[in-house]
Write a protein that holds these residues in place. Sequence first.
Motif, mmCIF file in Angstrom:
data_model
loop_
_atom_site.group_PDB
_atom_site.id
_atom_site.type_symbol
_atom_site.label_atom_id
_atom_site.label_comp_id
_atom_site.label_asym_id
_atom_site.label_seq_id
_atom_site.Cartn_x
_atom_site.Cartn_y
_atom_site.Cartn_z
ATOM 1 N N ARG A 1 7.122 76.707 -5.126
ATOM 2 C CA ARG A 1 8.428 77.136 -4.021
ATOM 3 C C ARG A 1 8.908 78.226 -5.406
ATOM 4 O O ARG A 1 9.103 79.948 -4.996
ATOM 5 C CB ARG A 1 9.397 76.303 -4.643
ATOM 6 N N ILE A 2 8.623 78.492 -6.718
ATOM 7 C CA ILE A 2 8.347 79.718 -7.298
ATOM 8 C C ILE A 2 8.005 80.653 -6.883
ATOM 9 O O ILE A 2 8.340 82.107 -6.945
ATOM 10 C CB ILE A 2 8.413 79.145 -8.975
ATOM 11 N N TYR A 3 6.255 80.193 -6.895
ATOM 12 C CA TYR A 3 6.398 81.713 -6.906
ATOM 13 C C TYR A 3 6.187 82.215 -5.243
ATOM 14 O O TYR A 3 5.769 83.318 -5.601
ATOM 15 C CB TYR A 3 4.507 80.737 -7.009
ATOM 16 N N GLU A 4 6.526 81.353 -4.221
ATOM 17 C CA GLU A 4 6.759 82.114 -3.456
ATOM 18 C C GLU A 4 8.134 82.573 -3.665
ATOM 19 O O GLU A 4 8.478 84.312 -2.861
ATOM 20 C CB GLU A 4 7.043 81.077 -1.705
ATOM 21 N N TYR A 5 8.994 82.251 -4.208
ATOM 22 C CA TYR A 5 10.644 82.807 -3.847
ATOM 23 C C TYR A 5 9.862 84.646 -4.639
ATOM 24 O O TYR A 5 10.536 86.151 -4.797
ATOM 25 C CB TYR A 5 11.755 82.161 -4.788
ATOM 26 N N CYS A 6 9.192 84.177 -6.233
ATOM 27 C CA CYS A 6 8.798 85.783 -6.979
ATOM 28 C C CYS A 6 8.336 86.961 -6.108
ATOM 29 O O CYS A 6 9.026 87.913 -6.298
ATOM 30 C CB CYS A 6 7.758 85.223 -7.948
ATOM 31 N N ILE A 7 7.480 86.540 -5.237
ATOM 32 C CA ILE A 7 6.797 86.841 -4.095
ATOM 33 C C ILE A 7 7.542 88.089 -3.940
ATOM 34 O O ILE A 7 7.883 89.345 -3.242
ATOM 35 C CB ILE A 7 5.484 86.443 -3.200
ATOM 36 N N GLY A 8 8.675 86.926 -3.113
ATOM 37 C CA GLY A 8 9.817 87.706 -1.773
ATOM 38 C C GLY A 8 10.311 88.699 -2.560
ATOM 39 O O GLY A 8 10.957 89.963 -2.589
ATOM 40 N N GLU A 9 11.061 88.513 -3.887
ATOM 41 C CA GLU A 9 11.543 88.589 -4.419
ATOM 42 C C GLU A 9 11.391 90.095 -5.492
ATOM 43 O O GLU A 9 11.598 91.224 -4.914
ATOM 44 C CB GLU A 9 11.999 88.408 -6.458
ATOM 45 N N PHE A 10 9.789 90.291 -5.375
ATOM 46 C CA PHE A 10 8.920 91.753 -6.102
ATOM 47 C C PHE A 10 9.032 92.636 -4.876
ATOM 48 O O PHE A 10 9.340 93.780 -5.210
ATOM 49 C CB PHE A 10 7.868 91.154 -6.305
ATOM 50 N N ALA A 11 8.360 92.207 -4.155
ATOM 51 C CA ALA A 11 8.917 92.900 -2.796
ATOM 52 C C ALA A 11 9.778 93.473 -1.951
ATOM 53 O O ALA A 11 9.653 94.875 -1.980
ATOM 54 C CB ALA A 11 8.436 92.231 -1.103
ATOM 55 N N SER A 12 11.118 93.180 -2.192
ATOM 56 C CA SER A 12 12.741 93.232 -2.468
ATOM 57 C C SER A 12 12.167 94.052 -3.084
ATOM 58 O O SER A 12 13.193 95.567 -2.807
ATOM 59 C CB SER A 12 13.492 92.432 -2.553
ATOM 60 N N SER A 13 12.256 94.853 -4.644
ATOM 61 C CA SER A 13 12.064 95.069 -5.151
ATOM 62 C C SER A 13 11.288 96.151 -5.468
ATOM 63 O O SER A 13 11.792 97.707 -5.727
ATOM 64 C CB SER A 13 11.538 94.871 -6.771
ATOM 65 N N GLU A 14 10.312 95.318 -4.559
ATOM 66 C CA GLU A 14 8.908 97.451 -4.854
ATOM 67 C C GLU A 14 9.772 98.115 -2.849
ATOM 68 O O GLU A 14 8.627 99.644 -3.242
ATOM 69 C CB GLU A 14 7.597 96.707 -4.630
ATOM 70 N N GLY A 15 10.214 97.463 -2.011
ATOM 71 C CA GLY A 15 10.868 98.168 -1.188
ATOM 72 C C GLY A 15 9.991 98.552 0.066
ATOM 73 O O GLY A 15 8.617 97.687 0.112
#
Length: 506
Positions: free
Chosen positions: A147-161
Amino acid sequence: MSIEKTLFAAADKMRGSMDAGEYKHIALGLLFLRYVSMSFERLHTKLSEDEYSDAEDRDEYLAESIFWVPEKARWSTLAKQSKDPKIGIMIDDAMRAIEADNETLKGALPKVFGKESIDRAMLTGLMDLFSNLKLEGSKADFDLIGRIYEYCIGEFASSEGKRGGEFYTPKPVVDTLIEMIEPTRGRVYDPCCGTGGFFVQSEKFIDAHKGQKNDIAIYGQERNHTTYGLARMNLAIRGIFAEIRWNSEGTLLKDAFPDERFDYVLANPPFNISDWSGDLLREDTRWKFGAPPVGNANFAWLQHIHAHLSSTGIGGVVLANGSMSSMSVGEGEIRRAMVEGDAVDAMVALPGQLFYGTQIPACLWILAKDKSNGVAKDAKLRDRRGEVLFIDARKMGALVPGSRKQKELSPDEIVQIATAYHAWRGEPDAGAYEDVAGFCKSATTDEIAKHNFVLTPGRYVGAGAVEDDGEPFEEKFTRLVGELRGQFAEGRRLEKEIEDRLGALQ
């Protein structure tokens, strides 16, 4: 705040000015290292306590689907040296050692920790953060890490635009396709798998419906090598074993599974790609419905996916809305051939603002090889040859809390979309299908032909019923006319004021 959000916020704070695209491989790489060490050391302890087992026998770990981790690569070993100036080099060596001992991870792990540009204090901080992650010694630990891994991937995608969003499909979009397609048994394929989100959600779907993970086999292909590695780590975190291939040419030019057919295909291809080498593939056998235009790969992806479906296969594809109506360079003719050839099962128009870094509205294409749904063998399903289901979900969705731009579909909305599709197919327990004005419509090929084979759902579903506000028509009409006249008067007043001010300047 959830542990996923808390952990990401703490980890993200450490990156400082480092680009999110580079930093995510560092943070997620260390989290992966923590995971494989944790799972290895737990089994190592268990085997050590069993007089009939050998804790150094690699086959014991293979039998439990757990990666072998050499002594120098174990988290406990590295954590003790986290403040060493050479810790980055040690972590790179650890990644290489794990790859050397686990063939399925070869080439998947990041080896960027020893670069001169990497802040050693940041590495130490991340290692301390992940070391302090409280674990209970149960299977729930692995679910938590996933769950942590999936959440981080999503948040990094948001940060990268936009750049990050290219390789990451928002969870509500993935969930919608999974709920519609229901990949519970057979072979699942994603020709542009990104970070592996469709595969992860497929496994979750099976768990939620009490199925068996071993009932599906997973295949994927990815062109971006760093994303390919991230996908393999993402799946390994969850114990999902998949056959994922990488090549720099990409799926359309170099198909990794040319002779394979799949029961389910799930894909979010990059939208409107022009440099897909279409000029080299004019005579490709995948183009059953017509050669795609050289300047846009949308219909190449659709036909590639349809060509890879088994005789009863179902495919779900995320594409830009333009694919539903574009007439440029033969796209309208390909779309017509797909409808007349019963390749299109359903179309879903999604709300805007679902994707990171882009406002391009998207839609879902549901493709099928046999729209008779095996009627001759299974009378429970409806024969839908000569029909297409249209679903207009543009009015659904709401802004993500704390965001001014990002929207998401709610679980209830996802179920509403999926239920309409299952009912239309005549699936048991889905209820009887009915057209709903403003939301869904089952249209015949003749009806679609009247719209020149444009597949935009809004053309077919019509307008939904307007809720009665209780105001009598006569009163409402008088009120609205009065408001309109007032606005006309205000417009004339402003026009005169502007003319007077311009006159004063002459």
